[in-house]
Design a protein around this motif. Structure first.
Motif, PDB file in Angstrom:
ATOM      1  N   ARG A  59     -15.005   2.210  -8.479  1.00 46.29           N
ATOM      2  CA  ARG A  59     -13.769   2.958  -8.725  1.00 46.29           C
ATOM      3  C   ARG A  59     -12.567   2.217  -8.121  1.00 46.29           C
ATOM      4  NH1 ARG A  59     -13.884   8.372 -10.071  1.00 46.29           N
ATOM      5  NH2 ARG A  59     -15.884   9.475 -10.053  1.00 46.29           N
ATOM      6  N   PRO A  60     -11.366   2.466  -8.660  1.00 45.24           N
ATOM      7  CA  PRO A  60     -10.179   1.861  -8.044  1.00 45.24           C
ATOM      8  C   PRO A  60      -9.710   2.669  -6.842  1.00 45.24           C
ATOM      9  CG  PRO A  60      -9.533   3.138  -9.962  1.00 45.24           C
ATOM     10  CD  PRO A  60     -11.039   3.198  -9.902  1.00 45.24           C
ATOM     11  N   LEU A  61      -9.163   1.979  -5.865  1.00 46.16           N
ATOM     12  CA  LEU A  61      -8.549   2.635  -4.720  1.00 46.16           C
ATOM     13  C   LEU A  61      -7.110   3.031  -5.041  1.00 46.16           C
ATOM     14  CD1 LEU A  61      -9.823   0.204  -1.985  1.00 46.16           C
ATOM     15  CD2 LEU A  61     -10.239   2.671  -1.967  1.00 46.16           C
ATOM     16  N   ARG A  62      -6.657   4.113  -4.430  1.00 44.53           N
ATOM     17  CA  ARG A  62      -5.245   4.472  -4.568  1.00 44.53           C
ATOM     18  C   ARG A  62      -4.363   3.329  -4.059  1.00 44.53           C
ATOM     19  NH1 ARG A  62      -4.611   9.956  -5.465  1.00 44.53           N
ATOM     20  NH2 ARG A  62      -6.511  11.196  -5.177  1.00 44.53           N
ATOM     21  N   ALA A  63      -4.800   2.712  -2.989  1.00 41.56           N
ATOM     22  CA  ALA A  63      -4.026   1.603  -2.436  1.00 41.56           C
ATOM     23  C   ALA A  63      -3.913   0.444  -3.411  1.00 41.56           C
ATOM     24  CB  ALA A  63      -4.668   1.128  -1.130  1.00 41.56           C
ATOM     25  N   THR A  64      -4.922   0.271  -4.264  1.00 45.61           N
ATOM     26  CA  THR A  64      -4.878  -0.809  -5.245  1.00 45.61           C
ATOM     27  C   THR A  64      -3.717  -0.622  -6.209  1.00 45.61           C
ATOM     28  OG1 THR A  64      -7.246  -1.287  -5.116  1.00 45.61           O
ATOM     29  CG2 THR A  64      -6.117  -1.885  -7.154  1.00 45.61           C
ATOM     30  N   ALA A  65      -3.576   0.599  -6.720  1.00 41.06           N
ATOM     31  CA  ALA A  65      -2.469   0.870  -7.646  1.00 41.06           C
ATOM     32  C   ALA A  65      -1.127   0.606  -6.980  1.00 41.06           C
ATOM     33  CB  ALA A  65      -2.558   2.316  -8.142  1.00 41.06           C
ATOM     34  N   GLU A  66      -0.993   1.030  -5.727  1.00 37.08           N
ATOM     35  CA  GLU A  66       0.263   0.832  -5.005  1.00 37.08           C
ATOM     36  C   GLU A  66       0.522  -0.649  -4.759  1.00 37.08           C
ATOM     37  OE1 GLU A  66      -0.558   3.103  -1.552  1.00 37.08           O
ATOM     38  OE2 GLU A  66      -0.524   5.050  -2.596  1.00 37.08           O
ATOM     39  N   ARG A  67      -0.520  -1.364  -4.383  1.00 38.29           N
ATOM     40  CA  ARG A  67      -0.346  -2.778  -4.048  1.00 38.29           C
ATOM     41  C   ARG A  67      -0.114  -3.635  -5.282  1.00 38.29           C
ATOM     42  NH1 ARG A  67      -3.761  -4.540   1.128  1.00 38.29           N
ATOM     43  NH2 ARG A  67      -3.377  -2.696   2.398  1.00 38.29           N
ATOM     44  N   MET A  68      -0.735  -3.261  -6.394  1.00 37.54           N
ATOM     45  CA  MET A  68      -0.482  -4.017  -7.624  1.00 37.54           C
ATOM     46  C   MET A  68       0.987  -3.894  -8.015  1.00 37.54           C
ATOM     47  SD  MET A  68      -3.198  -5.601  -8.756  1.00 37.54           S
ATOM     48  CE  MET A  68      -3.184  -5.788 -10.530  1.00 37.54           C
ATOM     49  N   ALA A  69       1.514  -2.682  -7.942  1.00 42.73           N
ATOM     50  CA  ALA A  69       2.923  -2.480  -8.286  1.00 42.73           C
ATOM     51  C   ALA A  69       3.828  -3.244  -7.325  1.00 42.73           C
ATOM     52  CB  ALA A  69       3.251  -0.991  -8.264  1.00 42.73           C
ATOM     53  N   ALA A  70       3.504  -3.197  -6.035  1.00 39.63           N
ATOM     54  CA  ALA A  70       4.323  -3.900  -5.046  1.00 39.63           C
ATOM     55  C   ALA A  70       4.235  -5.412  -5.224  1.00 39.63           C
ATOM     56  CB  ALA A  70       3.872  -3.504  -3.642  1.00 39.63           C
ATOM     57  N   PHE A  71       3.040  -5.904  -5.540  1.00 34.72           N
ATOM     58  CA  PHE A  71       2.870  -7.345  -5.734  1.00 34.72           C
ATOM     59  C   PHE A  71       3.717  -7.822  -6.911  1.00 34.72           C
ATOM     60  CE2 PHE A  71       0.984 -10.974  -7.834  1.00 34.72           C
ATOM     61  CZ  PHE A  71       0.801 -11.866  -6.791  1.00 34.72           C
ATOM     62  N   LEU A 307      -3.398 -12.547  -8.843  1.00 31.28           N
ATOM     63  CA  LEU A 307      -3.228 -11.142  -9.207  1.00 31.28           C
ATOM     64  C   LEU A 307      -4.550 -10.386  -9.052  1.00 31.28           C
ATOM     65  CD1 LEU A 307      -0.981  -9.251 -10.263  1.00 31.28           C
ATOM     66  CD2 LEU A 307      -1.836  -9.687 -12.566  1.00 31.28           C
ATOM     67  N   GLY A 308      -5.656 -11.049  -9.408  1.00 32.16           N
ATOM     68  CA  GLY A 308      -6.963 -10.417  -9.311  1.00 32.16           C
ATOM     69  C   GLY A 308      -7.456 -10.250  -7.888  1.00 32.16           C
ATOM     70  N   LEU A 309      -6.811 -10.915  -6.937  1.00 29.89           N
ATOM     71  CA  LEU A 309      -7.208 -10.782  -5.545  1.00 29.89           C
ATOM     72  C   LEU A 309      -6.581  -9.575  -4.864  1.00 29.89           C
ATOM     73  CD1 LEU A 309      -7.021 -14.514  -4.367  1.00 29.89           C
ATOM     74  CD2 LEU A 309      -9.064 -13.200  -4.967  1.00 29.89           C
ATOM     75  N   VAL A 310      -5.551  -8.999  -5.485  1.00 29.04           N
ATOM     76  CA  VAL A 310      -4.864  -7.864  -4.858  1.00 29.04           C
ATOM     77  C   VAL A 310      -5.814  -6.679  -4.664  1.00 29.04           C
ATOM     78  CG1 VAL A 310      -2.973  -6.202  -5.107  1.00 29.04           C
ATOM     79  CG2 VAL A 310      -2.609  -8.610  -5.708  1.00 29.04           C
ATOM     80  N   PRO A 311      -6.575  -6.249  -5.688  1.00 33.61           N
ATOM     81  CA  PRO A 311      -7.508  -5.140  -5.457  1.00 33.61           C
ATOM     82  C   PRO A 311      -8.583  -5.469  -4.429  1.00 33.61           C
ATOM     83  CG  PRO A 311      -7.152  -5.463  -7.806  1.00 33.61           C
ATOM     84  CD  PRO A 311      -6.555  -6.647  -7.109  1.00 33.61           C
ATOM     85  N   LEU A 312      -9.062  -6.708  -4.415  1.00 35.06           N
ATOM     86  CA  LEU A 312     -10.084  -7.083  -3.448  1.00 35.06           C
ATOM     87  C   LEU A 312      -9.548  -7.035  -2.019  1.00 35.06           C
ATOM     88  CD1 LEU A 312     -11.897  -9.984  -5.316  1.00 35.06           C
ATOM     89  CD2 LEU A 312     -12.915  -7.832  -4.559  1.00 35.06           C
ATOM     90  N   ALA A 313      -8.293  -7.390  -1.841  1.00 29.68           N
ATOM     91  CA  ALA A 313      -7.698  -7.314  -0.505  1.00 29.68           C
ATOM     92  C   ALA A 313      -7.661  -5.868  -0.027  1.00 29.68           C
ATOM     93  CB  ALA A 313      -6.295  -7.908  -0.521  1.00 29.68           C
ATOM     94  N   ALA A 314      -7.293  -4.946  -0.926  1.00 29.08           N
ATOM     95  CA  ALA A 314      -7.269  -3.530  -0.563  1.00 29.08           C
ATOM     96  C   ALA A 314      -8.668  -3.028  -0.242  1.00 29.08           C
ATOM     97  CB  ALA A 314      -6.658  -2.714  -1.701  1.00 29.08           C
ATOM     98  N   SER A 315      -9.631  -3.459  -1.025  1.00 29.89           N
ATOM     99  CA  SER A 315     -11.019  -3.024  -0.817  1.00 29.89           C
ATOM    100  C   SER A 315     -11.567  -3.530   0.506  1.00 29.89           C
ATOM    101  CB  SER A 315     -11.893  -3.513  -1.967  1.00 29.89           C
ATOM    102  OG  SER A 315     -13.228  -3.092  -1.804  1.00 29.89           O
TER     103      SER A 315
END
Length: 424
Positions: A59-71, A307-315
């Protein structure tokens, strides 16, 4: 988990007498990782009632959505190409070190993120067999994940080598007893999955590695179904090479970058076969010829998927707030609860467990088998209950420790029970 709430304590002579919903609620109340569940994003249009496929796509993290937008707003749009000198080039190595620390048992300088698992399998296997000149065999078990088998078959054809197939029981996996007779003076490389994709069998990576080394070969471990769910100790086990994907228990999103591990002692001598500009020493000199960069950077090929590393950083930040011991404890409790429900509800309907019953012998998923399960799975998906179908006639129940609740397991297996009855 308290001693009174462990699912393994449930062994009633009459399973019908158990209030399974109450037991699920009690286990959730006792879960030290329960707070992490709320960190995951549930879309406003989601129709999911129970998600039982965390071993295929997390599943995606809430932080992932926030960080993708910020990135996108700050780093990509704000800094543009200056991002590379701001730190993007080092990000795959920095996150690799963090992944190694949290989930791989790997000291710094041995893990890098980028490419897909398939590409890493190719790069690492080619690098490995080149270190064993004169040896002609790559050892693979017959029920390893298809990509692992296909890539090794392709390399063998490319180099004039032979794949030595080890026949394994699809309900188990590669054991030391099965591997030993396949090893010999021609063994260059052994490729195995730490957790079998079909059965969930948890291999004894240390024993497999020791046997292979005694025969003079190297090992390449596929950790796709274990990283983030099962403790891994690559340095301690003596593993030479390893890879795994970032979109299962690491919640990196569809097609997330994979990782490659190369044991420090091998890095200077090994060379991977895809010579891209960022794996060259002094990349921006743009010089003639290829001279491999020092260390793990020499196993990089092309431009890293920033760009693909942003969700992994949050995870990885989330994983850093837990411990792998806690994650494994919950994973074991989740699969044990699922086995208990299967015994109580599904076995009487002809469903067979094809995963080891001993919790220590399995990873984070269980597999159930019964004729007609494809139709049952289709019905479940239509109703928002999402397990995973695999031929022949098997449904995998993949339980992600940080995002799955016991109540969700109860709800999903109740729906599976009802779907079987409806189809019959």
């Amino acid at each position: 988990m308290t001693d009174t709430l462990r699912p393994t304590d449930v062994a009633p002579s009459d399973p019908a007498a158990v209030d399974w919903a109450a037991r699920a609620a009690a286990l959730d109340a006792d879960d030290p990782l329960a707070a992490h569940v709320a960190e995951f994003l549930v879309g406003p249009h989601s129709d999911v009632v129970a998600y039982l496929d965390g071993n295929s796509l997390g599943r995606p993290l809430r932080a992932t959505a926030e960080r993708m937008a910020a990135f996108i707003d700050e780093e990509w749009a704000g800094r543009l190409i200056r991002g590379w000198t701001d730190g993007w080039l080092d990000r795959p190595l920095e996150l690799g070190d963090r992944l190694g620390e949290l989930a791989l048992g790997a000291a710094p300088g041995q893990v890098v993120l980028g490419d897909s698992t398939t590409v890493w399998l190719y790069k690492l296997a080619r690098a490995g067999v080149a270190q064993r000149p004169g040896r002609s065999e790559i050892v693979v078990d017959t029920d390893n994940f298809p990509t692992d088998r296909y890539v090794m078959d392709g390399i063998a054809g490319e180099l004039g080598m032979t794949v030595r197939w080890v026949e394994t029981d699809p309900e188990l996996g590669l054991t030391p007893e099965l591997l030993a007779p396949a090893l010999g003076p021609q063994t260059a490389l052994v490729v195995f999955s730490h957790v079998a994709y079909r059965s969930g069998y948890l291999a004894d990576a240390r024993a497999l590695t020791e046997l292979t080394h005694a025969a003079g070969g190297l090992v390449l471990a596929d950790l796709s179904h274990s990283v983030g769910s099962v403790p891994v100790e690559l340095d301690d086990w003596g593993v030479d090479l390893a890879t795994g994907c970032g979109y299962k228990y690491l919640n990196g999103g569809p097609g997330a970058p994979a990782f490659g591990y190369v044991r420090a002692e091998h890095q200077a001598a090994m060379s991977q076969p895809i010579w891209g500009w960022l794996g060259r020493k002094d990349s921006f000199v743009m010089g003639a010829g290829y001279e491999k960069a020092d260390g793990i950077r020499g196993f990089v090929s092309g431009t890293p998927p920033i760009l693909g590393l942003v969700p992994l950083a949050a995870s990885l930040e989330q994983l850093g707030r837990a411990t792998m011991a806690e994650v494994r404890t919950k994973s074991t409790a989740l699969t044990t609860f699922a086995v208990d429900l299967s015994d109580a509800w599904l076995a009487p309907l002809g469903v067979r467990l094809t995963t080891p019953r001993e919790p220590a012998a399995r990873g984070g998923h269980i597999t159930l088998q019964r004729a007609g399960f494809r139709e049952v799975n289709d019905r479940l998906w239509a109703d928002g209950v999402i397990p995973d179908y695999r031929n022949p006639d098997a449904i995998r129940i993949g339980l992600a420790p940080l995002s799955t609740t016991f109540t969700e397991v109860h709800r999903g297996l109740a729906a599976l029970r009802d779907a079987i009855r409806d189809v019959d």
